[in-house]
Write a protein that holds these residues in place. Structure first.
Motif: not given
Length: 263
Positions: A245-253
């Motif tokens: 889980v994170s608010d980073i970009d979906a590609t980075e996650l």
């Protein structure tokens, strides 16, 4: 805000149409109200179904011509705006009736199919938020995986398996123990620039895992979702389940999840 007011404003909240203070009030209420979180998840599923997954077909040229011929000219429409001419209210009534009949069916089927995923996604985000706002702080601060993994001994009834020790792109910051639904979970906290990423590891058995919209990623099948401004990835590997889980970009996650999964 109480539950009734929150549910009245859910759609505006999801589309970012509320004032910042009202948005914060709804976010705070959802964090502590499971029933409203379920309603929020169900609204998002319905919106996704209506906007993205229902089939769309362009009208034929013949149909467009018939509609043009039957539709009142602008001047006539202005004169009869308060009238009850069947030339315009019958088609409108037919569309309204179709929506009344179809919407509950779509809502019910979509909600039942995605309810397990919605519950797991909501819980993962709640755990992440508790870490961010200090309600469940990082209990061991360390960037060394060989120090973090032994720390869980005696705190969990399983050994968390994480293949990724952290690197310059995603440094390991520490770990904690959290509850995921009805069981304990190991939380590995990674960083990405100024952002925080939570990776939860827990026993997979006994959970209703999503079976739809899975994407092969490395050695596992992942389920992706976006809720409340956070990207979430769910997957299982053997006896263990994972949530990132994170608010980073979906590609980075996805990049981090692949490393954690050993891909």
């Amino acid at each position: 805000m109480d539950c009734e007011n929150v549910r009245l404003h859910l759609l505006d909240y999801q589309h970012g149409r509320l004032a910042p203070n009202r948005d914060a009030e709804i976010l705070a209420h959802l964090a502590g109200c499971p029933r409203c979180r379920e309603a929020d998840a169900a609204e998002r599923v319905l919106t996704d179904m209506l906007e993205q997954r229902l089939p769309q077909h362009s009208a034929s040229l013949a149909l467009k011509r018939r509609l043009t011929a039957r539709w009142p000219a602008p001047s006539v429409a202005r004169r009869r705006v308060w009238g009850w001419s069947p030339r315009w209210w019958l088609p409108a009534a037919a569309v309204a009736l179709a929506l009344v009949v179809a919407t509950p069916l779509v809502y019910d089927r979509a909600g039942r199919r995605d309810a397990p995923a919605s519950a797991m996604v909501a819980e993962a985000v709640n755990d992440h938020l508790r870490s961010l706002d200090g309600r469940r702080p990082v209990e061991i601060t360390s960037g060394a995986i060989h120090q973090v993994k032994p720390w869980f001994a005696g705190r969990l009834d399983f050994a968390p398996v994480v293949a990724f020790p952290g690197d310059d792109d995603f440094p390991l910051r520490g770990a904690a123990v959290e509850y995921f639904l009805d069981r304990k979970a190991a939380v590995f906290v990674y960083g990405r620039r100024l952002h925080t990423v939570s990776v939860l590891v827990f026993r997979a058995d006994g959970l209703a895992w999503p079976t739809r919209r899975l994407t092969p990623m490395g050695p596992v099948q992942m389920y992706a979702a976006v809720t409340r401004g956070f990207n979430v990835l769910l997957w299982r590997n053997g006896e263990l389940g994972y949530a990132a889980v994170s608010d980073i970009d979906a590609t980075e996650l996805r990049m981090l999840a692949l490393r954690v999964a050993g891909g």
